[in-house]
Design a protein around this motif. Structure first.
Motif, PDB file in Angstrom:
ATOM      1  N   THR A 245       0.844  -1.190   0.000  1.00  0.00           N
ATOM      2  CA  THR A 245       0.000   0.000   0.000  1.00  0.00           C
ATOM      3  C   THR A 245       0.879   1.240   0.000  1.00  0.00           C
ATOM      4  N   LEU A 246       0.654   2.101  -0.979  1.00  0.00           N
ATOM      5  CA  LEU A 246       1.379   3.359  -1.058  1.00  0.00           C
ATOM      6  C   LEU A 246       0.691   4.439  -0.234  1.00  0.00           C
ATOM      7  N   LEU A 247      -0.614   4.547  -0.420  1.00  0.00           N
ATOM      8  CA  LEU A 247      -1.361   5.625   0.218  1.00  0.00           C
ATOM      9  C   LEU A 247      -2.692   5.098   0.701  1.00  0.00           C
ATOM     10  N   ASP A 248      -2.967   5.293   1.960  1.00  0.00           N
ATOM     11  CA  ASP A 248      -4.242   4.917   2.557  1.00  0.00           C
ATOM     12  C   ASP A 248      -4.686   6.107   3.392  1.00  0.00           C
ATOM     13  N   ASP A 249      -5.450   6.963   2.771  1.00  0.00           N
ATOM     14  CA  ASP A 249      -5.827   8.242   3.374  1.00  0.00           C
ATOM     15  C   ASP A 249      -7.259   8.139   3.895  1.00  0.00           C
ATOM     16  N   ALA A 250      -7.430   8.124   5.195  1.00  0.00           N
ATOM     17  CA  ALA A 250      -8.751   7.948   5.787  1.00  0.00           C
ATOM     18  C   ALA A 250      -9.689   9.096   5.454  1.00  0.00           C
ATOM     19  N   GLY A 251      -9.157  10.242   5.056  1.00  0.00           N
ATOM     20  CA  GLY A 251     -10.003  11.397   4.784  1.00  0.00           C
ATOM     21  C   GLY A 251     -10.277  11.653   3.327  1.00  0.00           C
ATOM     22  N   ALA A 252      -9.853  10.722   2.441  1.00  0.00           N
ATOM     23  CA  ALA A 252     -10.001  11.005   1.015  1.00  0.00           C
ATOM     24  C   ALA A 252      -9.924   9.726   0.204  1.00  0.00           C
ATOM     25  N   ASP A 253     -10.425   9.802  -1.028  1.00  0.00           N
ATOM     26  CA  ASP A 253     -10.188   8.791  -2.049  1.00  0.00           C
ATOM     27  C   ASP A 253      -9.079   9.288  -2.954  1.00  0.00           C
ATOM     28  N   VAL A 254      -8.281   8.364  -3.487  1.00  0.00           N
ATOM     29  CA  VAL A 254      -7.215   8.743  -4.407  1.00  0.00           C
ATOM     30  C   VAL A 254      -7.492   8.108  -5.767  1.00  0.00           C
ATOM     31  N   SER A 255      -7.013   8.766  -6.831  1.00  0.00           N
ATOM     32  CA  SER A 255      -7.291   8.287  -8.179  1.00  0.00           C
ATOM     33  C   SER A 255      -6.248   8.826  -9.148  1.00  0.00           C
ATOM     34  N   SER A 256      -6.310   8.328 -10.369  1.00  0.00           N
ATOM     35  CA  SER A 256      -5.552   8.843 -11.519  1.00  0.00           C
ATOM     36  C   SER A 256      -4.053   8.917 -11.282  1.00  0.00           C
ATOM     37  N   PRO A 257      -3.409   7.851 -10.815  1.00  0.00           N
ATOM     38  CA  PRO A 257      -1.956   7.911 -10.628  1.00  0.00           C
ATOM     39  C   PRO A 257      -1.222   7.996 -11.956  1.00  0.00           C
ATOM     40  N   VAL A 258      -0.090   8.676 -11.966  1.00  0.00           N
ATOM     41  CA  VAL A 258       0.781   8.728 -13.133  1.00  0.00           C
ATOM     42  C   VAL A 258       2.215   8.807 -12.627  1.00  0.00           C
ATOM     43  N   VAL A 259       3.077   7.939 -13.149  1.00  0.00           N
ATOM     44  CA  VAL A 259       4.436   7.792 -12.629  1.00  0.00           C
ATOM     45  C   VAL A 259       5.398   8.675 -13.422  1.00  0.00           C
ATOM     46  N   SER A 260       6.359   9.245 -12.730  1.00  0.00           N
ATOM     47  CA  SER A 260       7.328  10.162 -13.334  1.00  0.00           C
ATOM     48  C   SER A 260       8.230   9.443 -14.332  1.00  0.00           C
ATOM     49  N   PRO A 261       8.863  10.189 -15.248  1.00  0.00           N
ATOM     50  CA  PRO A 261       9.731   9.563 -16.257  1.00  0.00           C
ATOM     51  C   PRO A 261      10.861   8.729 -15.667  1.00  0.00           C
ATOM     52  N   ASP A 262      11.343   9.093 -14.471  1.00  0.00           N
ATOM     53  CA  ASP A 262      12.424   8.324 -13.858  1.00  0.00           C
ATOM     54  C   ASP A 262      11.914   7.179 -12.988  1.00  0.00           C
TER      55      ASP A 262
END
Length: 680
Positions: A245-262
């Protein structure tokens, strides 16, 4: 036109084009290549009766896509699901490189490595592919469609969920790189299940691959208390399948990840969980992909806009972000060092499918607005960033010319009761003038968190403008692109500021000398249909109202929609009743056309059925003793929240046109437009 794929060398640009089939009863999608330089005409790459979609360039330069078209190496099967196809960069024949009995639901590629990830469904009790295929056959042969649920939800928008669950499968393209010898079957990818036993985790996934192909970053759905769902962010190691798990934010939903060129950072969107008194906020965040603890930070915290699509600049120093803004959807550049936000595109348009050239100097995108449908464009990104000022996009040679418009597009602004500025697009028909004012049609958008800013072939104001109407497309309270406070004004109080904003901007449009204030109608779908119902019960200023897929009784709607837990975050039971249109049915004296599809899961058919019955039995225009009524109910047994099949869409517009012609234009008898004979 939809989707955009750019080859690794930047020399090829591919999009998907949907056209009617020979019977004009469905759309078929084909892939077309567009010249990034804007010099050569577009050329068609694929052609089949099944169509092609999900085009992605692999790091090898080969084009991948999904299609259910016949496979020359398999037994003929008219019901075969979509498989993964590869169209070699050298121009050789397209061939299937991966398939599953359940089909594949798209393709995810790595920018710099020959790795692909395929979403596909698996039955929960299947231990391997062979067992999954057998169980699919068992259900099919027995004609069993039953689903035994243990968790919420059970359906989503327009489709049932289960019994199968989405998984992610990985493959190495080097194993299918060589074209097969004459007469030999095409080699297939060896697919590895990266996500065994995912539960409901991948039901609404936004999976991406890091450019180096080593990590899948995806949203993951987690059940929460009282039937709610939460979206967290996870990383899956492609080599081992290890998930963390990278991010588990109890106060929000997360979406639309995009990884950097490196491949070291991930940008994502964070949407705070709403409450009945607080609207959500959509924020832009960046985290370290290797060690998130203590490194996650919000980007451009002072920027009062909701980001949508996000991509990295090639050097990793910034982000390109599309966001609604005052009835447009420009591209902005966010500097990750200073958090400065600068507009990149100057066009009065919305941009999507952002693709950055390998040298980082050019941005390709699809551009759309109410002046034109989606078409490919090129933006001089280097010039925009160097000058610190937006630039105009340059149109590329598209597969089809843009349509001529039957009128002109302008803007209308008004001042709301609380002093807020309310704006709208106004599509004026040809010939509208002080000497010949056009009847007005107020068209209310759905959402409600959205904006009238992008062309839609389904909800198209120009079809009504071609019939002589001035079509008003307002963004009232709850609309995006005007700041957080503008959303908050209508939160949990749909019958308040959204309604008074609509009336204020309608007043402004009616004050124009090229608009006929004595002949007005209103219409809307989904939340727009809700507002149409609310308008009908709170004013008699309109001569006819069309309400599509609309919310009617909010106490009934809440527990029956496909996303009930989200609804409960927005409104308490008391707030729902205070804003429910059904309580004002006795005040409705305007003829209404009710439209609903039986397969609508977001606004279930019960809303339309109850609205129709209560209009006939309790409104100020009840049915006569013989059952006749000025109200109408257009019912689609096999459509969902949208009316999508071509001939049904045609019927929709023909019935709407006839209804408005009778009640808004005052036509009768042979002067009325004919109803379609397909209605019988």
């Amino acid at each position: 036109m939809s989707g955009l794929a750019l080859s690794p060398d930047g020399a090829r640009l591919v999009t998907a084009v949907s056209t009617l089939d020979a019977k004009r009863t469905r759309y078929v999608t084909a892939l077309w290549e567009v010249d990034p330089a804007g010099e050569r005409p577009a050329r068609r790459l694929t052609r089949s009766t099944k169509g092609e979609s999900s085009a992605r360039f692999a790091s090898t330069g080969d084009l991948l896509f999904t299609s259910a078209r016949p496979d020359a190496d398999a037994e003929p099967d008219d019901d075969a699901p979509a498989a993964l196809w590869l169209l070699p960069a050298d121009g050789a024949e397209a061939r299937v490189v991966a398939s599953r009995k359940a089909g594949v639901d798209g393709v995810v590629v790595a920018q710099d490595a020959p790795v692909v990830v395929l979403p596909s469904e698996v039955l929960p009790s299947a231990a391997d592919d062979a067992e999954d295929e057998r169980l699919i056959g068992v259900r099919s042969d027995a004609k069993v469609a039953a689903i035994l649920h243990t968790q919420y939800p059970v359906r989503y928008w327009d489709h049932d969920l289960g019994p199968s669950l989405p998984h992610l499968f990985a493959g190495d393209l080097t194993t299918v790189a060589e074209s097969p010898a004459a007469g030999a079957p095409a080699p297939r990818l060896a697919l590895r299940d990266l996500t065994p036993q995912p539960g409901v985790g991948l039901r609404h996934q936004d999976a991406v691959l890091s450019p180096d192909g080593g990590t899948v970053v995806t949203t993951w759905t987690r059940p929460a208390a009282r039937g709610a769902l939460r979206q967290v962010l996870v990383a899956v190691d492609v080599a081992t399948g290890e998930r963390r798990t990278l991010l588990d934010d109890a106060g929000a939903d997360v979406s639309s990840p995009v990884v950097s060129p490196d491949s070291r950072r991930v940008a994502y969107l964070r949407e705070t969980l709403s409450t009945p008194t607080s609207a959500p906020q959509v924020q832009l965040w960046v985290a370290d992909l290797g060690d998130v603890a203590g490194t996650t930070r919000r980007v451009a915290a002072d920027w009062d806009r909701w980001p949508h699509e996000v991509v990295w600049t090639r050097d990793g120093s910034g982000l390109l972000v599309q966001a609604d803004d005052l009835g447009r959807g420009p591209v902005f550049h966010v500097d990750l060092t200073t958090d400065a936000v600068a507009r990149v595109t100057a066009d009065d348009a919305v941009f999507s499918d952002l693709r950055v050239s390998p040298d980082g100097g050019t941005l390709y995108a699809l551009r759309t607005s109410y002046a034109a449908p989606a078409h490919p464009v090129r933006v001089d990104l280097a010039a925009a960033l160097a000058a610190g000022a937006p630039v105009e996009a340059v149109a590329l040679l598209a597969p089809a010319p843009l349509p001529a418009l039957p009128g002109t597009l302008t803007e209308v602004t008004a001042t709301a009761e609380d002093g807020s500025a309310v704006r709208a697009w106004l599509a004026l028909p040809e010939g509208a003038s002080a000497a010949s004012p056009a009847p007005l049609l107020l068209w209310i958008h759905g959402g409600p968190l959205g904006s009238w800013n992008a062309w839609s072939w389904r909800w198209n104001p120009w079809i009504m403008a071609a019939r002589g109407y001035a079509v008003l497309l307002p963004d009232p309270a709850l609309s995006t692109g005007y700041g957080q406070d503008f959303v908050q004004r209508g939160w949990g109080a749909w019958g308040g500021a959204p309604y008074t904003d609509l009336m204020a901007v309608t007043d402004a449009a009616e004050a124009r000398d090229d608009v006929d204030a004595t002949r007005t109608g209103a219409m809307g779908g989904s939340f727009g249909g809700y507002m149409a119902n609310w308008v009908a019960g709170h004013t008699d200023r309109f001569r006819g109202i069309v309400t599509h897929a609309s919310l009617w009784a909010l106490d009934q709607f809440g527990p029956t929609t496909d996303d009930s837990f989200y609804w409960e975050r927005e409104m308490t039971a008391e707030m729902a009743l205070a804003n429910s249109p059904h309580l004002s049915v006795e005040q409705i004296v305007t003829p209404m056309l009710v439209v609903h599809g039986d397969k609508d899961y977001r606004v279930p058919i019960g809303e339309g059925l109850r609205l129709w019955y209560e209009l006939l039995s309790r409104s100020g225009l009840p049915a006569d003793e013989d059952g006749s009524t000025p109200h109408r109910f257009l019912y689609f047994p096999d459509e969902n929240h949208w009316v999508l099949t071509p001939q049904h869409a045609k019927v929709w517009y023909q019935v709407v046109e006839a209804f408005l012609a009778e009640h808004v234009l005052g036509l009768s008898g042979s002067d009325l437009p004919a109803l379609p004979e397909t209605l019988g």
